[in-house]
Design a protein around this motif. Structure first.
Motif, PDB file in Angstrom:
ATOM      1  N   ILE A 448       9.013   9.318 -30.017  1.00  0.00           N
ATOM      2  CA  ILE A 448      10.363   9.871 -29.961  1.00  0.00           C
ATOM      3  C   ILE A 448      11.357   8.796 -30.386  1.00  0.00           C
ATOM      4  O   ILE A 448      11.238   7.628 -30.007  1.00  0.00           O
ATOM      5  N   GLU A 449      12.294   9.216 -31.248  1.00  0.00           N
ATOM      6  CA  GLU A 449      13.386   8.341 -31.655  1.00  0.00           C
ATOM      7  C   GLU A 449      14.694   9.107 -31.444  1.00  0.00           C
ATOM      8  O   GLU A 449      14.679  10.322 -31.205  1.00  0.00           O
ATOM      9  N   PHE A 450      15.801   8.414 -31.546  1.00  0.00           N
ATOM     10  CA  PHE A 450      17.110   9.033 -31.341  1.00  0.00           C
ATOM     11  C   PHE A 450      18.046   8.653 -32.483  1.00  0.00           C
ATOM     12  O   PHE A 450      17.950   7.550 -33.040  1.00  0.00           O
ATOM     13  N   PHE A 451      18.927   9.575 -32.838  1.00  0.00           N
ATOM     14  CA  PHE A 451      19.963   9.281 -33.825  1.00  0.00           C
ATOM     15  C   PHE A 451      21.273   9.858 -33.306  1.00  0.00           C
ATOM     16  O   PHE A 451      21.296  10.634 -32.344  1.00  0.00           O
ATOM     17  N   HIS A 452      22.354   9.496 -33.939  1.00  0.00           N
ATOM     18  CA  HIS A 452      23.668  10.013 -33.549  1.00  0.00           C
ATOM     19  C   HIS A 452      24.137  11.026 -34.590  1.00  0.00           C
ATOM     20  O   HIS A 452      24.168  10.743 -35.786  1.00  0.00           O
ATOM     21  N   SER A 453      24.453  12.216 -34.097  1.00  0.00           N
ATOM     22  CA  SER A 453      24.880  13.310 -34.963  1.00  0.00           C
ATOM     23  C   SER A 453      26.297  13.061 -35.482  1.00  0.00           C
ATOM     24  O   SER A 453      26.928  12.035 -35.195  1.00  0.00           O
ATOM     25  N   ASP A 455      29.205  14.049 -34.713  1.00  0.00           N
ATOM     26  CA  ASP A 455      30.272  13.758 -33.747  1.00  0.00           C
ATOM     27  C   ASP A 455      29.895  12.647 -32.770  1.00  0.00           C
ATOM     28  O   ASP A 455      30.573  12.442 -31.768  1.00  0.00           O
ATOM     29  N   GLY A 456      28.789  11.950 -33.047  1.00  0.00           N
ATOM     30  CA  GLY A 456      28.382  10.831 -32.210  1.00  0.00           C
ATOM     31  C   GLY A 456      27.397  11.179 -31.115  1.00  0.00           C
ATOM     32  O   GLY A 456      26.942  10.287 -30.385  1.00  0.00           O
ATOM     33  N   THR A 457      27.034  12.446 -30.966  1.00  0.00           N
ATOM     34  CA  THR A 457      26.094  12.864 -29.926  1.00  0.00           C
ATOM     35  C   THR A 457      24.696  12.313 -30.206  1.00  0.00           C
ATOM     36  O   THR A 457      24.204  12.380 -31.336  1.00  0.00           O
ATOM     37  N   ARG A 458      24.050  11.798 -29.177  1.00  0.00           N
ATOM     38  CA  ARG A 458      22.693  11.247 -29.282  1.00  0.00           C
ATOM     39  C   ARG A 458      21.688  12.388 -29.235  1.00  0.00           C
ATOM     40  O   ARG A 458      21.667  13.186 -28.295  1.00  0.00           O
ATOM     41  N   VAL A 459      20.845  12.491 -30.256  1.00  0.00           N
ATOM     42  CA  VAL A 459      19.919  13.616 -30.425  1.00  0.00           C
ATOM     43  C   VAL A 459      18.493  13.077 -30.578  1.00  0.00           C
ATOM     44  O   VAL A 459      18.264  12.142 -31.340  1.00  0.00           O
ATOM     45  N   PRO A 460      17.517  13.673 -29.875  1.00  0.00           N
ATOM     46  CA  PRO A 460      16.129  13.202 -29.980  1.00  0.00           C
ATOM     47  C   PRO A 460      15.367  13.846 -31.139  1.00  0.00           C
ATOM     48  O   PRO A 460      15.605  15.011 -31.486  1.00  0.00           O
ATOM     49  N   VAL A 461      14.463  13.068 -31.717  1.00  0.00           N
ATOM     50  CA  VAL A 461      13.531  13.595 -32.712  1.00  0.00           C
ATOM     51  C   VAL A 461      12.123  13.131 -32.355  1.00  0.00           C
ATOM     52  O   VAL A 461      11.902  11.959 -32.069  1.00  0.00           O
ATOM     53  N   PHE A 462      11.176  14.055 -32.352  1.00  0.00           N
ATOM     54  CA  PHE A 462       9.769  13.733 -32.177  1.00  0.00           C
ATOM     55  C   PHE A 462       9.141  13.610 -33.561  1.00  0.00           C
ATOM     56  O   PHE A 462       9.206  14.550 -34.360  1.00  0.00           O
ATOM     57  N   ILE A 463       8.524  12.476 -33.832  1.00  0.00           N
ATOM     58  CA  ILE A 463       7.963  12.184 -35.142  1.00  0.00           C
ATOM     59  C   ILE A 463       6.455  11.987 -34.987  1.00  0.00           C
ATOM     60  O   ILE A 463       6.007  11.119 -34.233  1.00  0.00           O
ATOM     61  N   GLY A 505       1.389  14.305 -44.429  1.00  0.00           N
ATOM     62  CA  GLY A 505       2.751  14.710 -44.105  1.00  0.00           C
ATOM     63  C   GLY A 505       3.194  14.199 -42.746  1.00  0.00           C
ATOM     64  O   GLY A 505       2.382  13.862 -41.884  1.00  0.00           O
ATOM     65  N   ILE A 506       4.493  14.140 -42.569  1.00  0.00           N
ATOM     66  CA  ILE A 506       5.101  13.784 -41.284  1.00  0.00           C
ATOM     67  C   ILE A 506       5.715  15.051 -40.703  1.00  0.00           C
ATOM     68  O   ILE A 506       6.450  15.766 -41.391  1.00  0.00           O
ATOM     69  N   TYR A 507       5.393  15.316 -39.446  1.00  0.00           N
ATOM     70  CA  TYR A 507       5.906  16.507 -38.786  1.00  0.00           C
ATOM     71  C   TYR A 507       6.946  16.083 -37.754  1.00  0.00           C
ATOM     72  O   TYR A 507       6.660  15.276 -36.864  1.00  0.00           O
ATOM     73  N   VAL A 508       8.157  16.642 -37.878  1.00  0.00           N
ATOM     74  CA  VAL A 508       9.281  16.213 -37.040  1.00  0.00           C
ATOM     75  C   VAL A 508       9.915  17.421 -36.356  1.00  0.00           C
ATOM     76  O   VAL A 508      10.213  18.429 -37.009  1.00  0.00           O
ATOM     77  N   VAL A 509      10.130  17.304 -35.050  1.00  0.00           N
ATOM     78  CA  VAL A 509      10.824  18.327 -34.274  1.00  0.00           C
ATOM     79  C   VAL A 509      12.110  17.720 -33.723  1.00  0.00           C
ATOM     80  O   VAL A 509      12.090  16.631 -33.136  1.00  0.00           O
ATOM     81  N   VAL A 510      13.218  18.428 -33.905  1.00  0.00           N
ATOM     82  CA  VAL A 510      14.524  17.942 -33.458  1.00  0.00           C
ATOM     83  C   VAL A 510      14.943  18.690 -32.193  1.00  0.00           C
ATOM     84  O   VAL A 510      14.883  19.920 -32.150  1.00  0.00           O
ATOM     85  N   GLY A 511      15.385  17.949 -31.172  1.00  0.00           N
ATOM     86  CA  GLY A 511      15.892  18.562 -29.945  1.00  0.00           C
ATOM     87  C   GLY A 511      17.362  18.896 -30.085  1.00  0.00           C
ATOM     88  O   GLY A 511      18.235  18.198 -29.557  1.00  0.00           O
ATOM     89  N   LEU A 512      17.649  19.965 -30.774  1.00  0.00           N
ATOM     90  CA  LEU A 512      19.021  20.328 -31.151  1.00  0.00           C
ATOM     91  C   LEU A 512      19.845  20.823 -29.979  1.00  0.00           C
ATOM     92  O   LEU A 512      19.326  21.417 -29.024  1.00  0.00           O
ATOM     93  N   ARG A 513      21.152  20.614 -30.077  1.00  0.00           N
ATOM     94  CA  ARG A 513      22.049  21.268 -29.131  1.00  0.00           C
ATOM     95  C   ARG A 513      21.918  22.794 -29.265  1.00  0.00           C
ATOM     96  O   ARG A 513      21.560  23.302 -30.325  1.00  0.00           O
ATOM     97  N   GLY A 514      22.214  23.480 -28.185  1.00  0.00           N
ATOM     98  CA  GLY A 514      21.948  24.918 -28.118  1.00  0.00           C
ATOM     99  C   GLY A 514      20.679  25.207 -27.348  1.00  0.00           C
ATOM    100  O   GLY A 514      20.505  26.291 -26.795  1.00  0.00           O
TER     101      GLY A 514
END
Length: 709
Positions: A448-453, A455-463, A505-514
């Motif tokens: 799991i890694e994190f990036f900033h969307s 508006d600055g919100t911290r969002v997780p991604v599973f890679i 391939g790399i499979y990525v799931v994003v923990g999106l708002r909503g």
């Protein structure tokens, strides 16, 4: 036993990469001509054309002819992919291993589901005790030759005498209920029809269930569902004798769900006006003086649900004054809010559910979408945190109050579900069933890694990927998301996704708002007028993965289903330059008219409605159908839907496909795959799952420039 109930609308899967300047590039696609009509809708002073309105009539001969013509083009394209058959063969090989569910006890028997590998539907078994010899109890594969009739639910009366099971045909949300003698498996004569969004709530040798009035044949799969009703059925009598228990005649667009506590003392009504918000009523079935339902929790601002009862007290899981959820106790003798007692308080992590089994409370938390389970006594005293073998998703711990042994499964993106046996008293876990798979999980990595969307919100991604991947910016990548309805995407294993990783391939799931990964505040940050945040998060994830040298824009495929199909449609229209391949599946793509079909009205609390001026003004800005621009180079697109999808009607996909084929500049293919005898995804037979996966992966790999290893 009671549990959390929401009418949630979701389905998802994943896809990946392929080849650009070769066979397909030499054969320009000729799409079927789609007629246009002069339909104009007027919204608050704005005229909105809907030239493909006629495709909403799924019963017309013109629509049927259009479907055949589109499938012919799609089938020909997919058939020419040189390694499609090899993909199908490898997917079949990877999936061909025995898979087991958690067992559960009823009386002297333990029941469980098993699939030998490639059976279309999972088979139900039973055995005496944990050491008995399993016997086939119910085989759904005998219901239809092609596997398109599925067992959608099964349960037993409290004394174990009768079994009630539900069957869905061709993936439709409509259910039929059947009843049999649990011991002999002798089928009783009655059949219950036109059931939808219902459970089975037992009271003696009978049960409460929800249904609609029978629709006309023409409206069965697309007509608006109104006046949900709760009935009581006495086993051994025809459905025509069923007792109407509740209907809200003043609110046709309200759903009612009935459930009874394990001791069958309380009947609880969960009323909802959409996919968020509920109001609870109860009736003490042991109190003859209580002739009517009493309000327990007023609605519809929060999401309460009853877990079970402890004597006169009902345990309620809720996000009222607790965005990350908590468990409270409400005394039915004094249900005023001032008298509510907290049993499990709100925590920093999201409490995703609570159940009472083995005389204990099991609280399932999510920390960055990863499972943590705590065991409490029924008064809320913490007894232990349960240890698991790694970072992943845990499900299970269901059972009756007197059970001493429970079961749970543990899984991750790179490890198939292993079933564990759990001793309630000692807290000890032992492997009960570990799958034997045709790959080495140690060859793969998930993090799991994190990036900033935006508006600055911290969002997780599973890679997740096969070890040895180089961060050189040139890896094919599948980006998957959902982002809605408070649904959380937690780590889950899929042989289909593993195939993509196997191919480099790399499979990525994003923990999106909503979603629900971080509680109700996270959900609300991606709904109604804030829906654009969801798309910004997904786009931001792609940009992050490019910046971190995992991939580049010509190597990214995006995929999502249902609300995730909306996600893909919105992102490919807002940033067509950022993605090479798009797979919107059973998507909500016409945001101005979705509420007019089947259960679509229930999503207005999540999306808003074009009937409201303020909401129309933000819906029109991202509705995929209404934001296509002629002459744009859109990603290679494979739209998927099904003829029996009565959740998100196929008209969404039909209209979007027709409009996209006209708007696209012609560089990349735009195809629609329309499955027959299938629905929104539930109960789909394994054979159809493999066929669809082979088509999606073949399309994706081909257009990402990949070759088959």
């Amino acid at each position: 036993m009671l549990g959390k109930y929401h009418i949630k609308y979701f389905l998802g899967i994943t896809m990946a990469s392929m080849m650009t300047g070769n066979l397909m590039a030499q054969k320009p696609l000729v799409y079927p001509s789609t007629a246009k009509v002069d339909t104009i809708d007027h919204y608050f002073g704005k005229d909105i054309a809907d030239p493909y309105r006629w495709l909403e009539d799924d019963n017309s001969e013109a629509t049927k002819a259009w479907v055949i013509a589109q499938n012919k083009v799609t089938d020909a394209y997919l058939a020419d992919i040189p390694y499609r058959d090899k993909i199908k063969a490898r997917l079949s090989e990877l999936l061909n291993f025995p898979r087991y569910s958690n067992p559960w006890r009823k009386g002297k028997y333990y029941y469980f589901f098993k699939n030998n590998g490639l059976q279309n539907q999972n088979v139900m078994y039973r055995q005496v005790g944990l050491d008995g010899t399993p016997e086939v109890y119910f085989d759904p594969n005998t219901l239809s030759a092609d596997g398109t009739m599925a067992l959608s639910g099964i349960s037993f009366t409290k004394d174990g005498k009768y079994c009630v099971y539900s069957v869905a045909k061709s993936g439709s949300d409509w259910q039929e209920y059947f009843i049999m003698d649990a011991e002999t498996k002798q089928l009783l004569p009655e059949k219950l029809e036109w059931i939808k969004f219902s459970g089975v709530a037992y009271k003696g040798h009978g049960f409460y269930y929800s249904r609609y009035d029978a629709p006309s044949e023409a409206q069965a799969l697309s007509g608006k569902n109104e006046f949900h009703k709760l009935y009581y059925h006495k086993i051994g009598t025809p459905q025509s004798d069923d007792q109407l228990v509740f209907v809200d005649k003043d609110h046709p667009l309200r759903n009612v769900y009935g459930a009874t506590t394990e001791d069958e003392r309380f009947l609880v009504l969960n009323l909802s006006e959409g996919t968020s918000g509920a109001e609870l009523y109860y009736k003490d079935l042991q109190n003859p003086s209580q002739s009517s339902f009493q309000l327990l929790v007023p609605g519809f601002k929060y999401d309460p649900s009853v877990v079970d009862n402890v004597g006169d007290h009902l345990l309620v899981y809720t996000n009222e004054d607790a965005p990350n959820y908590k468990l409270i106790s409400i005394d039915t003798k004094n249900s005023a809010k001032a008298a509510w007692k907290t049993v499990i308080p709100e925590a920093k992590e999201t409490l995703s559910g609570v159940q009472m089994s083995g005389g204990k409370l099991f609280a399932n938390y999510m920390k960055d979408a990863i499972s943590e389970v705590l065991q409490y006594d029924i008064n809320g005293k913490l007894e232990r945190k349960i240890d698991f073998p790694g970072v992943g998703t845990v499900s299970g711990f269901g059972g009756e109050k007197e059970d001493k042994t429970l079961f749970y499964t543990f899984t991750s993106y790179i490890a198939p579900a292993t079933v564990y046996k759990y001793n309630v008293a000692s807290g000890k876990s032992d492997i009960y069933h570990q799958p034997e798979v045709k790959f080495n999980p140690n060859d793969y990595e998930s993090k799991i890694e994190f990036f900033h969307s935006k508006d600055g919100t911290r969002v997780p991604v599973f890679i997740s990927y096969k070890k040895g991947i180089k961060k050189d910016g040139n890896n094919p990548l599948m980006l998957y998301g959902y982002g809605g309805f408070n649904i959380s995407l937690t780590p889950a294993f899929s042989t289909s996704n593993l195939f993509f990783m196997e191919q480099g391939g790399i499979y990525v799931v994003v923990g999106l708002r909503g979603g629900g990964e971080y509680g109700e505040a996270w959900h609300q940050a991606g709904m109604l007028g804030k829906k654009q945040n969801v798309f910004d998060d997904f786009i931001g994830a792609a940009e992050y993965l490019i910046k971190e040298k995992y991939t580049n824009a010509n190597k990214i495929a995006i995929r999502g289903g249902s609300n995730g199909g909306l996600l893909v449609g919105a992102c490919m229209t807002q940033r067509p330059d950022l993605f090479k391949v798009a797979i919107p599946q059973v998507g909500v793509l016409d945001m101005l008219r979705y509420q007019k079909f089947t259960i679509g009205w229930a999503w207005k609390v999540e999306y808003g409605s074009s009937e409201n001026e303020e909401q129309f003004n933000y819906l029109i800005k991202y509705s995929p159908l209404h934001n296509l621009k002629k002459g744009t180079k859109y990603p290679a697109t494979l739209i998927t839907t099904a003829d029996h999808d009565d959740r998100v009607v196929p008209a969404h996909s039909f209209k979007f496909a027709a409009a996209l084929q006209v708007a696209n500049d012609g560089t990349n293919p735009v195809l629609i795959r329309i499955e027959s005898k299938a629905g929104h995804g539930a109960g789909k037979p394994v054979s159809k799952v493999i066929e669809e996966s082979a088509d999606i992966w073949g399309f994706t790999m081909y257009n990402l420039g990949m070759t088959m290893k």
